[in-house]
Scaffold this active site. Structure first.
Site, mmCIF file in Angstrom:
data_model
loop_
_atom_site.group_PDB
_atom_site.id
_atom_site.type_symbol
_atom_site.label_atom_id
_atom_site.label_comp_id
_atom_site.label_asym_id
_atom_site.label_seq_id
_atom_site.Cartn_x
_atom_site.Cartn_y
_atom_site.Cartn_z
ATOM 1 N N THR A 39 0.838 -1.203 0.000
ATOM 2 C CA THR A 39 0.000 0.000 0.000
ATOM 3 C C THR A 39 0.872 1.252 0.000
ATOM 4 O O THR A 39 0.707 2.143 -0.845
ATOM 5 C CB THR A 39 -0.910 -0.016 1.247
ATOM 6 O OG1 THR A 39 -1.632 -1.240 1.256
ATOM 7 C CG2 THR A 39 -1.873 1.156 1.232
ATOM 8 N N THR A 40 1.821 1.301 0.941
ATOM 9 C CA THR A 40 2.724 2.458 1.036
ATOM 10 C C THR A 40 3.522 2.606 -0.259
ATOM 11 O O THR A 40 3.835 3.726 -0.668
ATOM 12 C CB THR A 40 3.695 2.253 2.226
ATOM 13 O OG1 THR A 40 2.913 1.878 3.371
ATOM 14 C CG2 THR A 40 4.478 3.497 2.536
ATOM 15 N N TYR A 61 -2.938 -10.914 2.059
ATOM 16 C CA TYR A 61 -2.832 -9.530 2.543
ATOM 17 C C TYR A 61 -4.253 -9.025 2.819
ATOM 18 O O TYR A 61 -4.998 -8.704 1.892
ATOM 19 C CB TYR A 61 -2.129 -8.681 1.476
ATOM 20 C CG TYR A 61 -1.861 -7.225 1.840
ATOM 21 C CD1 TYR A 61 -2.192 -6.682 3.079
ATOM 22 C CD2 TYR A 61 -1.239 -6.382 0.918
ATOM 23 C CE1 TYR A 61 -1.931 -5.356 3.385
ATOM 24 C CE2 TYR A 61 -0.977 -5.053 1.222
ATOM 25 C CZ TYR A 61 -1.329 -4.549 2.458
ATOM 26 O OH TYR A 61 -1.081 -3.233 2.758
ATOM 27 N N LYS A 82 -0.765 -11.059 6.218
ATOM 28 C CA LYS A 82 -0.412 -9.689 6.598
ATOM 29 C C LYS A 82 -1.752 -9.061 6.953
ATOM 30 O O LYS A 82 -2.582 -8.802 6.088
ATOM 31 C CB LYS A 82 0.264 -8.941 5.456
ATOM 32 C CG LYS A 82 0.448 -7.461 5.795
ATOM 33 C CD LYS A 82 1.210 -6.730 4.741
ATOM 34 C CE LYS A 82 0.962 -5.229 4.718
ATOM 35 N NZ LYS A 82 0.485 -4.573 5.914
ATOM 36 N N SER A 142 -3.899 -6.269 8.099
ATOM 37 C CA SER A 142 -4.006 -4.814 8.271
ATOM 38 C C SER A 142 -5.448 -4.420 8.599
ATOM 39 O O SER A 142 -5.928 -3.379 8.144
ATOM 40 C CB SER A 142 -3.529 -4.080 7.013
ATOM 41 O OG SER A 142 -2.133 -4.097 6.937
ATOM 42 N N GLY A 183 -0.594 -4.987 10.793
ATOM 43 C CA GLY A 183 -0.383 -3.796 9.947
ATOM 44 C C GLY A 183 -1.152 -2.558 10.359
ATOM 45 O O GLY A 183 -1.390 -1.686 9.520
ATOM 46 N N ASP A 202 -0.352 0.227 12.738
ATOM 47 C CA ASP A 202 0.786 0.647 13.560
ATOM 48 C C ASP A 202 0.343 1.200 14.914
ATOM 49 O O ASP A 202 1.010 0.971 15.925
ATOM 50 C CB ASP A 202 1.620 1.712 12.822
ATOM 51 C CG ASP A 202 1.931 1.318 11.381
ATOM 52 O OD1 ASP A 202 1.403 0.302 10.916
ATOM 53 O OD2 ASP A 202 2.697 2.034 10.727
ATOM 54 N N GLU A 203 -0.773 1.958 14.930
ATOM 55 C CA GLU A 203 -1.218 2.630 16.158
ATOM 56 C C GLU A 203 -1.726 1.663 17.218
ATOM 57 O O GLU A 203 -1.911 2.036 18.372
ATOM 58 C CB GLU A 203 -2.266 3.719 15.847
ATOM 59 C CG GLU A 203 -3.440 3.324 14.971
ATOM 60 C CD GLU A 203 -3.123 3.384 13.475
ATOM 61 O OE1 GLU A 203 -2.117 2.809 13.040
ATOM 62 O OE2 GLU A 203 -3.944 3.963 12.741
ATOM 63 N N VAL A 251 4.127 -5.109 9.898
ATOM 64 C CA VAL A 251 4.448 -4.441 8.632
ATOM 65 C C VAL A 251 3.651 -3.156 8.627
ATOM 66 O O VAL A 251 2.423 -3.190 8.783
ATOM 67 C CB VAL A 251 4.016 -5.280 7.398
ATOM 68 C CG1 VAL A 251 4.416 -4.575 6.110
ATOM 69 C CG2 VAL A 251 4.603 -6.673 7.442
ATOM 70 N N SER A 306 3.492 1.379 7.478
ATOM 71 C CA SER A 306 4.057 2.523 6.753
ATOM 72 C C SER A 306 5.017 3.330 7.625
ATOM 73 O O SER A 306 6.025 3.831 7.147
ATOM 74 C CB SER A 306 2.931 3.427 6.260
ATOM 75 O OG SER A 306 2.217 3.956 7.372
HETATM 76 C C1 LIG Z 1 -4.168 1.569 5.277
HETATM 77 C C2 LIG Z 1 -2.688 1.657 5.450
HETATM 78 O O1 LIG Z 1 -2.025 2.357 4.727
HETATM 79 N N1 LIG Z 1 -2.169 0.900 6.395
HETATM 80 C C3 LIG Z 1 -0.747 0.891 6.682
HETATM 81 C C4 LIG Z 1 -0.504 1.275 8.122
HETATM 82 O O2 LIG Z 1 0.877 1.248 8.355
HETATM 83 C C5 LIG Z 1 -1.046 2.668 8.409
HETATM 84 O O3 LIG Z 1 -0.465 3.615 7.540
HETATM 85 C C6 LIG Z 1 -0.752 3.076 9.836
HETATM 86 O O4 LIG Z 1 -1.273 2.129 10.723
HETATM 87 C C7 LIG Z 1 -1.339 4.465 10.133
HETATM 88 O O5 LIG Z 1 -2.733 4.403 10.172
HETATM 89 C C8 LIG Z 1 -0.153 -0.494 6.409
HETATM 90 O O6 LIG Z 1 -0.970 -1.499 6.922
HETATM 91 C C9 LIG Z 1 0.051 -0.676 4.925
HETATM 92 C C10 LIG Z 1 1.230 -1.463 4.615
HETATM 93 O O7 LIG Z 1 1.829 -2.067 5.441
HETATM 94 C C11 LIG Z 1 1.697 -1.521 3.225
HETATM 95 O O8 LIG Z 1 2.371 -0.607 2.794
HETATM 96 O O9 LIG Z 1 1.377 -2.489 2.533
#
Ligand SMILES: CC(=O)N[C@@H]([C@@H](O)[C@H](O)[C@H](O)CO)[C@@H](O)CC(=O)C(=O)O
Length: 302
Positions: free
Chosen positions: A48-49, A139, A169, A171, A194, A196-197, A211, A213
């Protein structure tokens, strides 16, 4: 003679700002930054990132190849190969074998969505059949795909369809679903959380890793969070989780999204990772600088 008027960018400047190309030259330094400064051991490429669904198949292949070549033993590389078209996903899965990726992952297609767990499993099986030797992760990212089939239903009986299945994975925010996945799975499968918070809650529910961002610039702190959790030092684990929440809460005031995250990555790491691709808008520099300032107030170098 060119007249520089100061505020308004010319149409040529605007074109340059919004027409982003992938920049392979930064991947080597990016790997060094992640491994040496952040202590990151694995990378999830074209997720996603990484804006995978905004890239062409050819671009995704170039990126995946470069990551695998440059990582070369320094990091494990999981390549996300999910696309809207089964054929494209299979092409990327085959390519992942050729470039010696360590594993592949696939999200649900989300233009024409699978309506049932059975349909989604058949789709995943077809993708895996193009790369039958590669460990395979589902995923699960329902907030983006809009596919709300519980992950526990997707993984039920999946090993019969995908013998190389290795985990999820995850999320999603549904921790009961995560718990039911963990409790119904063989111990060799991994659940990589996935969101993070709320990673700490994911770990408590049985996630094996993370995993996300923000780990591009918080990797070493999150490693400390995981280590504290493993030592049953919940106070320390919470301290780090709460700081991460404070940073994300602050960033949310600026409309935290991929564009904002990318700019924070640039500002914190000093790498030139560039802006996002349309339709994601670049983050105004003042916003990213405010978030980076907050980051440095909250987190000291590891
Ligand atoms: C919807 C979204 O972008 N989710 C992020 C999180 O890291 C997210 O940015 C973070 O929890 C902040 O909300 C990841 O799950 C995405 C991720 O790992 C990826 O890049 O595939």
């Amino acid at each position: 003679k060119q007249v520089v008027t100061g505020r308004k960018p010319t149409s040529a400047q605007l074109h340059l700002m919004f027409t982003t190309e992938v920049n392979l030259s930064q991947i080597g330094p990016y790997i060094d930054y992640l491994t040496k400064k952040q202590g990151v051991k694995s990378v999830f490429v074209n997720g996603t990132t990484g804006e995978s669904l905004s890239l062409s198949v050819a671009e995704r292949k170039m990126l995946a190849k470069e990551w695998c070549e440059k990582a070369n033993g320094k990091m494990e590389v999981i390549v996300h190969v999910g696309c809207m078209s089964l054929k494209d996903s299979q092409e990327l899965a085959k390519h992942a074998v050729e470039i010696k990726a360590d594993a592949i992952a696939v999200m649900a297609p989300f233009f024409l969505k699978p309506k049932t767990a059975e349909a989604l499993k058949l789709y995943l099986q077809e993708v895996s059949s193009a790369a039958p030797v590669l460990p395979f992760y589902y995923y699960h990212i329902p907030a983006i795909t809009g596919v709300h089939v519980p992950a526990r239903d997707v993984i039920a009986g999946i090993q019969e369809l995908i013998p190389v299945f290795r985990g999820v994975k995850f999320s999603g925010t549904d921790l009961m679903d995560l718990g039911q996945c963990v409790s119904s799975s063989p111990p060799q499968w991994s659940f990589l959380y996935g969101v993070d918070e709320q990673l700490l809650a994911g770990l408590a529910m049985g996630a094996d890793g993370a995993v996300g961002s923000t780990y591009n610039y918080l990797g070493c702190h999150v490693n400390k969070l995981i280590a504290a959790f493993e030592k049953h030092d919940l106070d320390q684990a919470r301290k780090i989780q709460f700081k991460l929440q404070e940073l994300l809460g602050f960033a949310t005031n600026f409309g935290f999204d991929l564009g904002v995250n990318k700019q924070v990555m640039n500002d914190v790491s000093g790498l030139l990772l560039g802006p996002p691709r349309l339709p994601v808008m670049p983050c105004p520099p003042t916003h990213a600088q405010a978030i980076a300032k907050k980051y440095f107030e909250l987190f000291t170098e590891c």
